[in-house]
Write an enzyme that holds these catalytic residues in place. Sequence first.
Site, PDB file in Angstrom:
ATOM      1  N   LYS A  53       0.858  -1.189   0.000  1.00  0.00           N
ATOM      2  CA  LYS A  53       0.000   0.000   0.000  1.00  0.00           C
ATOM      3  C   LYS A  53       0.885   1.225   0.000  1.00  0.00           C
ATOM      4  O   LYS A  53       2.020   1.180   0.494  1.00  0.00           O
ATOM      5  CB  LYS A  53      -0.868   0.029   1.268  1.00  0.00           C
ATOM      6  CG  LYS A  53      -2.093   0.901   1.133  1.00  0.00           C
ATOM      7  CD  LYS A  53      -3.194   0.129   0.430  1.00  0.00           C
ATOM      8  CE  LYS A  53      -4.487   0.875   0.328  1.00  0.00           C
ATOM      9  NZ  LYS A  53      -5.541  -0.044  -0.127  1.00  0.00           N
TER      10      LYS A  53
HETATM   11  N1  GLU Z   1      -7.105   0.100  -3.529  1.00  0.00           N
HETATM   12  C1  GLU Z   1      -7.900  -1.049  -3.838  1.00  0.00           C
HETATM   13  C2  GLU Z   1      -7.989  -1.985  -2.635  1.00  0.00           C
HETATM   14  O1  GLU Z   1      -7.841  -1.576  -1.510  1.00  0.00           O
HETATM   15  C3  GLU Z   1      -7.420  -1.744  -5.108  1.00  0.00           C
HETATM   16  C4  GLU Z   1      -6.024  -2.239  -5.074  1.00  0.00           C
HETATM   17  C5  GLU Z   1      -5.521  -2.758  -6.428  1.00  0.00           C
HETATM   18  O2  GLU Z   1      -6.300  -2.813  -7.376  1.00  0.00           O
HETATM   19  O3  GLU Z   1      -4.350  -3.103  -6.487  1.00  0.00           O
HETATM   20  O4  GLU Z   1      -8.289  -3.137  -2.783  1.00  0.00           O
END
Ligand code: GLU
Length: 418
Positions: free
Chosen positions: A108
Amino acid sequence: MAVETRASAYQTAQRRFDAAADVIGLSDDTRRTLREVKRELTVHFPVRMDDGSVHVFTGWRVQHNISRGPAKGGIRYHPQANLELVKALAMLMTWKCAAVGIPYGGSKGAVACDPTKLSLNELEHLTRRFATEIAILIGPEKDIPAPDMGTNPQVMAWIMDTISMHSGHSVTASVTGKPVDVGGSEGRTDAPGRGATYLTLEALKYLHFDDQTPTVAIQGFGQVGRSAARLLDEAGLTIVAVSDSKGAIHNPKGLDLSALEEHRQVRGGVGGFKKAESITNEELLELPVTVLVPAAIEQQITEDNAGKIRARLVTEGANAAVTPEADQILHDRGIFLVPDIIANAGGVIVSYFEWVQDLQAFFWEEEEINTKLHHVITRAFYEILHMSVNKHIDMRLAAYALAVQRVANATTVRGIYP
Ligand code: GLU
């Protein structure tokens, strides 16, 4: 939200991991390894603002685990973002990808900023500089960012372009959630809401609620909430209440979503919509509906209000919207929870399809994307439901147990280097 509450996000993530590790009888060695994030990068970087001044922003990219494949996870722009929260969300991505069986680890990123207060020009400069700062970690085989709160396809296009400029050629697979014009996937924008819709319908079937018109309240009218509202409405459910950060509205007979969308475009929010009564966000959560979809931010259903939730089913659209204490209360009260790690996994599942399409330079039509999404997310739902019923544990713990087992298997079979 208080910094103190945010800081506990990582402890909450570890606590959930510990509970899952207990269920599967994880060895102490593997437990110690998976309990921590693998890498955490903090960057402080200058951006020249429109008025000529220089502002120094702080950002992070954290990789929790890469045993099952490259790290995968969104980038968030939010004023209260901090390292502890990013670590918690990176760990959640590892379990999310494992729970739905896609070959990624978890990561993240975030920048502490308020994107609504930045001009487009400032947003682009901030994004390109942040992408440069974290570029040592990013790449199709290493770590693949995507949109999250406060970021969007345009931000992803800038990140992809920045990584590509450093490489001297287009590296479209370095980021997902891009616009379709630059290697994005059909269906990616609706994917988190579509996945939540598919699982809401499956859960209603399991709960034998498919023989009447279920009602739905949705907290949060961002990407997830809006898509879920539209798709659940199309599936024949009645959306009776929605909210955004500025207000909440309720009409027990059902909201006219196209009129609401027009209102939102003009007024910039759902508040003041004529064909509904105004309620508070708290009241929305406690409405007597069949389905409640918290799709706003973390920690919305807590020990304070879990006893007052009157929905039969909670589909957790936002990451960590329900606290561990509230999980227990909902479970004891017989309220079925579709936990975040599968409820909003549609986003990362279609991100996976986007990455695969970019790597192959061969693109699929939306129908194919949606069919594959349905297959992957429904398979995960029934695997988790099976575990939940067999082990007499709630859906969240079952999802974590399944996911942690998969990551532990990969970690164990690979062994410890050197
Ligand atoms: N931000 C989204 C999540 O928390 C998508 C992450 C992604 O597609 O890599 O799942």
